[in-house]
Design a protein around this motif. Structure first.
Motif, PDB file in Angstrom:
ATOM      1  N   LEU A 152      36.563  18.598  27.698  1.00 38.30           N
ATOM      2  CA  LEU A 152      36.342  18.315  29.124  1.00 38.30           C
ATOM      3  C   LEU A 152      35.888  16.878  29.329  1.00 38.30           C
ATOM      4  N   SER A 153      35.088  16.387  28.401  1.00 38.80           N
ATOM      5  CA  SER A 153      34.563  15.033  28.525  1.00 38.80           C
ATOM      6  C   SER A 153      35.681  13.994  28.429  1.00 38.80           C
ATOM      7  N   VAL A 154      36.597  14.194  27.475  1.00 34.85           N
ATOM      8  CA  VAL A 154      37.694  13.234  27.303  1.00 34.85           C
ATOM      9  C   VAL A 154      38.598  13.242  28.527  1.00 34.85           C
ATOM     10  N   LEU A 155      38.953  14.432  28.988  1.00 33.95           N
ATOM     11  CA  LEU A 155      39.827  14.496  30.161  1.00 33.95           C
ATOM     12  C   LEU A 155      39.145  13.921  31.390  1.00 33.95           C
ATOM     13  N   GLY A 156      37.843  14.222  31.533  1.00 35.19           N
ATOM     14  CA  GLY A 156      37.090  13.693  32.668  1.00 35.19           C
ATOM     15  C   GLY A 156      37.036  12.174  32.625  1.00 35.19           C
ATOM     16  N   SER A 157      36.842  11.618  31.434  1.00 33.57           N
ATOM     17  CA  SER A 157      36.763  10.157  31.298  1.00 33.57           C
ATOM     18  C   SER A 157      38.092   9.512  31.665  1.00 33.57           C
ATOM     19  N   LEU A 158      39.187  10.127  31.225  1.00 27.94           N
ATOM     20  CA  LEU A 158      40.505   9.552  31.509  1.00 27.94           C
ATOM     21  C   LEU A 158      40.775   9.527  33.012  1.00 27.94           C
ATOM     22  N   GLN A 159      40.224  10.505  33.719  1.00 28.03           N
ATOM     23  CA  GLN A 159      40.546  10.615  35.148  1.00 28.03           C
ATOM     24  C   GLN A 159      39.439  10.077  36.035  1.00 28.03           C
ATOM     25  N   GLN A 160      38.471   9.386  35.447  1.00 28.64           N
ATOM     26  CA  GLN A 160      37.325   8.907  36.213  1.00 28.64           C
ATOM     27  C   GLN A 160      37.779   8.061  37.407  1.00 28.64           C
ATOM     28  N   PHE A 161      37.358   8.472  38.604  1.00 24.45           N
ATOM     29  CA  PHE A 161      37.801   7.710  39.768  1.00 24.45           C
ATOM     30  C   PHE A 161      36.702   7.449  40.800  1.00 24.45           C
ATOM     31  N   ILE A 162      36.143   8.523  41.347  1.00 21.92           N
ATOM     32  CA  ILE A 162      35.308   8.379  42.547  1.00 21.92           C
ATOM     33  C   ILE A 162      34.147   7.416  42.327  1.00 21.92           C
ATOM     34  N   LEU A 163      33.376   7.650  41.250  1.00 22.71           N
ATOM     35  CA  LEU A 163      32.212   6.796  41.008  1.00 22.71           C
ATOM     36  C   LEU A 163      32.632   5.342  40.885  1.00 22.71           C
ATOM     37  N   VAL A 164      33.699   5.107  40.093  1.00 22.92           N
ATOM     38  CA  VAL A 164      34.135   3.737  39.838  1.00 22.92           C
ATOM     39  C   VAL A 164      34.638   3.096  41.125  1.00 22.92           C
ATOM     40  N   TRP A 165      35.454   3.811  41.871  1.00 24.06           N
ATOM     41  CA  TRP A 165      36.057   3.217  43.056  1.00 24.06           C
ATOM     42  C   TRP A 165      34.993   2.830  44.079  1.00 24.06           C
ATOM     43  N   ILE A 166      34.012   3.705  44.273  1.00 27.67           N
ATOM     44  CA  ILE A 166      33.001   3.404  45.276  1.00 27.67           C
ATOM     45  C   ILE A 166      32.064   2.299  44.809  1.00 27.67           C
ATOM     46  N   SER A 218      36.276  -3.181  35.510  1.00 30.01           N
ATOM     47  CA  SER A 218      35.916  -1.766  35.386  1.00 30.01           C
ATOM     48  C   SER A 218      37.074  -0.870  35.832  1.00 30.01           C
ATOM     49  N   GLU A 219      38.280  -1.412  35.750  1.00 32.54           N
ATOM     50  CA  GLU A 219      39.470  -0.646  36.144  1.00 32.54           C
ATOM     51  C   GLU A 219      39.643   0.575  35.237  1.00 32.54           C
ATOM     52  N   THR A 220      39.921   1.739  35.841  1.00 29.30           N
ATOM     53  CA  THR A 220      40.307   2.899  35.044  1.00 29.30           C
ATOM     54  C   THR A 220      41.743   3.253  35.431  1.00 29.30           C
ATOM     55  N   LEU A 221      42.339   4.163  34.673  1.00 22.96           N
ATOM     56  CA  LEU A 221      43.719   4.538  34.986  1.00 22.96           C
ATOM     57  C   LEU A 221      43.824   5.043  36.419  1.00 22.96           C
ATOM     58  N   ALA A 222      42.819   5.804  36.843  1.00 22.08           N
ATOM     59  CA  ALA A 222      42.893   6.396  38.176  1.00 22.08           C
ATOM     60  C   ALA A 222      42.739   5.340  39.267  1.00 22.08           C
ATOM     61  N   THR A 223      41.830   4.352  39.082  1.00 18.76           N
ATOM     62  CA  THR A 223      41.694   3.326  40.113  1.00 18.76           C
ATOM     63  C   THR A 223      42.948   2.459  40.155  1.00 18.76           C
ATOM     64  N   TYR A 224      43.530   2.236  38.984  1.00 22.64           N
ATOM     65  CA  TYR A 224      44.769   1.452  38.919  1.00 22.64           C
ATOM     66  C   TYR A 224      45.878   2.160  39.693  1.00 22.64           C
ATOM     67  N   MET A 225      45.971   3.441  39.484  1.00 17.14           N
ATOM     68  CA  MET A 225      46.982   4.243  40.191  1.00 17.14           C
ATOM     69  C   MET A 225      46.743   4.188  41.702  1.00 17.14           C
ATOM     70  N   TYR A 226      45.482   4.348  42.084  1.00 18.30           N
ATOM     71  CA  TYR A 226      45.145   4.362  43.505  1.00 18.30           C
ATOM     72  C   TYR A 226      45.437   3.019  44.154  1.00 18.30           C
ATOM     73  N   ARG A 227      45.123   1.930  43.429  1.00 18.07           N
ATOM     74  CA  ARG A 227      45.337   0.594  43.993  1.00 18.07           C
ATOM     75  C   ARG A 227      46.803   0.420  44.385  1.00 18.07           C
TER      76      ARG A 227
END
Lengths: 439, 315
Positions: free
Chosen positions: B240-254, B264-273
């Protein structure tokens, strides 16, 4: 023991659920189904309106105007959603992609708006503007920002030039008597402020667009209208000398470390607080700055008489005229599903009385003829004149160009501020995106 | 009054002796599964295929997708430096989670699961951050990290020390990722602690008592008895930790929007951008497909690698 744990677990789950339930349900206004009233009893209509005025007095004015309108039109309800600038952009993007725009919402016109128009998300109000001379109440330049291919989709409520808002007291403390008029003088003044132990400039570069103004304005001063037109029409490029030079000049400034601590991650609201609490001497910002400073100050009075304004200094040897301006304004556009009442309400919002009231609290630099009288603030008058006198008025790049390019401009300029990109690399990134997106 | 059905009848129904009974059983099962299955198909499976479709287009997210570009999006992503930064940051967050977050959660679980006085109180306290909404947590950390010592608590404390200087936590490209990671850890350690607590409850106290009788000290007890018996829980927690880390979005984006300058770009913020800031939804969909493939590959490989006997079920 394990029973205790389960009790605890279920308690936590209940709590989590309860908290989730507390979250405000997303109130989507029921689609206003209004047909031209065939009978005498008018159909009940709901107008959804999204604006970004979070400052107390400005928010109150919009509410008051809405109340006035609904009092005169009892069948109309105006549902207002107030969102902070960045939150608004985020939320709007999702409702636009789901094809369900609000009836009236904030817009800066230009490239982003054109994107919405191409997707058929906005309502053509050209005919409404032509009726009863509504069109002629606006200054044509400002109205043009909300038109695309000869058709109108919204109306402006203000227009102004970006310029320097400065703290006169702090300038005096550093021994600066007159605001700078050239880039060299400007850099000297930055050094003087630094020497006096004052942070020269407030910047919220985490939001990116505040820093974008710097690079764009330098390009306007160095390259003038010709450089932008050439790059935009692909007869030239954003890698041309003026745009590289803008990056070089910008990094000269950054090398002096003139910004408040932590500016790279700071936001525009942070920037307001830095200025309002007199922790920095100046801020390159649009006409909405004084109102924002007021709201960010503890006593809601802002900087009062200490606040001054001067235009962006001329760059020696630049092709641009010192009177040229970078700027833009705010307006409202009409969503595709909006009832006719929404257009009527917008007309009411852009009446002279409404514009005077907006100007009086410093919310808008008026664009409706005859509303200038409301503009008592001498600095906002300067901003208005600055925009009106410009022979070449450049709309902010991130609004003038398609959103993808605008976003690349802002991202690349942040790289210039952080020193992770050279002026050439930043210009190349912008050109790559413009080549693809600007047709 | 209806006759009460005899017990053998119920048994028959359950077992399904005849083929018609079996058919009826299966039909019942199918009918009960149907609502969930339909929702799953509409909200999970269909969007995945839709993403695959859109990822082949240069599409702005409005109207129908018409500009077919084949695999261009996928190729462009791999050559984008920022995507590689996002990937690297993902690996960083995973590694730090495994090295710091999970051992911390386990240690706390052992503490509050056993003999600590006031453990119920601490358990609740530790779990609180997880109950908090992610947006609230992010905004709270934004306040804590504020670069201005007059506004940010952490810096206010720092400048109290002689020679202490305010640190621009979220503005320094070298500090921002660890700073965001700290907030992530604070937000999620309670959840992993709870997993471990549940795991600890399943370990029969007798085994540890037997160990103690045989002369094992608490150190040996923990490493030779508790830890191996927690095996399946740890595997779940890591997963769960690995999958959660890969998809980390809300905390980072805000907190940072992936910045400054993508630090501090993550895959999810990159996708959202790309999807929602630049309106390049085709490109964004292609990023989503990469994320999906990475998570799927990880899941399959991880399950293969960790297929181990569960000591507890053997007991």
């Amino acid at each position: 023991m394990s029973r205790k744990l389960y009790t605890f677990l279920s308690l936590v789950l209940v709590l989590a659920f309860a908290l989730a339930a507390c979250a405000k349900p997303t109130t989507q206004a029921p689609a206003a189904t209004s047909k031209p009233a065939a009978t005498n009893t008018p159909v009940k209509v709901t107008i959804t309106w999204w604006h970004i005025q979070v400052a107390d007095d400005q928010k109150a004015l919009w509410q008051q105007l809405a109340d006035q309108y609904t009092a005169a039109h009892p069948n109309v309800t105006v549902e207002i959603t107030v969102l902070e600038n960045e939150a608004f952009k985020t939320k709007l993007a999702t409702v636009m992609q789901s094809g369900d725009p609000p009836d009236i919402f904030q817009s800066w016109g230009g490239g982003t708006m054109n994107e919405y128009v191409s997707a058929g998300l906005l309502k053509d109000i050209t005919a409404d503007l032509d009726k009863d001379g509504w069109r002629n109440t606006f200054s044509p330049g400002a109205l043009g920002v909300y038109s695309y291919k000869g058709k109108n989709y919204g109306v402006p409520r203000d227009m102004g030039a970006v310029g320097f808002w400065y703290n006169k007291d702090l300038f005096a403390q550093a021994g600066i008597t007159n605001p700078p008029t050239t880039w060299t003088e400007f850099l000297d003044d930055v050094k003087k402020l630094k020497a006096a132990g004052i942070t020269p400039i407030a910047l919220g570069e985490g939001d990116k667009w505040p820093g974008g103004f710097w690079w764009e304005y330098l390009a306007v001063r160095i390259g003038g209208k010709a450089a932008f037109d050439a790059a935009y029409s692909h007869t030239g490029a954003f890698t041309d000398a003026p745009f590289i030079e803008a990056g070089v000049k910008l990094q000269e400034l950054v090398a002096l470390e003139p910004f408040q601590e932590g500016f790279l991650g700071a936001t525009w609201p942070d920037e307001q607080v830095v200025m309002a609490t007199e922790k920095a001497a100046m801020d390159l910002m649009g006409q909405w700055a004084p109102g924002a400073f007021k709201d960010a100050s503890v006593d809601k009075m802002g900087l009062g008489d200490k606040l001054g304004w001067f235009p962006f200094p001329a760059v020696e040897g630049g092709a641009g005229d010192a009177a040229d301006a970078l700027g833009g304004g705010n307006g409202f556009v009409i969503g595709k599903n909006a009832p006719p009442e929404a257009v009527d309400f917008l007309k009411f919002l852009s009446s002279v009385d409404s514009q005077v009231a907006q100007a009086k609290i410093g919310l808008s630099v008026p664009v409706v003829n005859g509303a200038e009288v409301g503009l008592s603030d001498p600095m906002l008058l300067l901003v208005q004149k600055g925009a009106a006198a410009a022979k070449y008025f450049q709309l902010y790049y991130d609004q003038a160009m398609p959103p993808a390019v605008g976003s690349v401009v802002n991202d690349s300029v942040q790289g210039l501020f952080a020193g992770t990109l050279t002026p050439e690399q930043a210009a190349q990134a912008i050109e790559d995106s413009a080549k693809k997106e600007v047709k | 009054m209806q006759p009460i059905p005899a017990i053998p009848d119920i048994l028959k129904l359950k077992r399904g002796t005849g083929s018609s009974h079996r058919f009826q059983d299966n039909l019942t099962i199918a009918l009960f599964l149907l609502p969930a299955l339909i929702l799953f198909l509409i909200f999970v499976i269909y969007p995945i295929f839709q993403s695959v479709y859109y990822s082949l287009f240069d599409w702005k997210g409005f109207g129908p997708a018409v500009d077919f570009v084949g695999l261009d999006n996928f190729i462009n992503i791999l050559t984008d430096k920022v995507f590689l930064i996002a990937l690297r940051n993902g690996v960083f967050i995973i590694a730090f989670s495994l090295v710091f977050q999970l051992p911390l959660s386990l240690a706390l679980a052992v503490l509050v699961g056993r003999d600590l006085p006031g453990r119920v109180f601490f358990r609740t306290i530790f779990f609180m951050p997880y109950v908090l909404s992610e947006v609230m947590a992010a905004i709270m950390w934004l306040f804590l990290y504020n670069a201005d010592p007059e506004r940010g608590l952490l810096n206010a404390l720092l400048v109290l020390f002689p020679g202490g200087k305010a640190i621009p936590w979220l503005s320094d490209t070298n500090i921002v990722l660890p700073a965001v990671f700290l907030a992530i850890t604070w937000k999620y350690f309670g959840f992993h602690m709870l997993l471990y607590l549940a795991g600890l409850q399943n370990i029969p106290i007798e085994i540890e008592e037997a160990g103690r009788v045989d002369g094992a000290n608490s150190f040996q007890n923990f490493f030779y008895i508790t830890l191996p018996l927690l095996g399946s829980t740890i595997r779940t927690s890591v997963y769960l930790s690995v999958l959660g880390s890969l998809q980390q979005f809300i905390l980072v984006w805000i907190m940072t929007k992936g910045g400054p300058v993508n630090a501090s770009e993550t895959l999810a913020t990159y996708m959202y951008r790309f999807g929602f800031v630049r309106f390049q939804l085709g490109y964004g969909s292609a990023v989503a497909i990469y994320m999906f493939l990475i998570c799927l590959t990880f899941s399959l490989v991880y399950r293969r690698l960790t297929r181990q006997p569960d000591y507890l079920t053997g007991l």
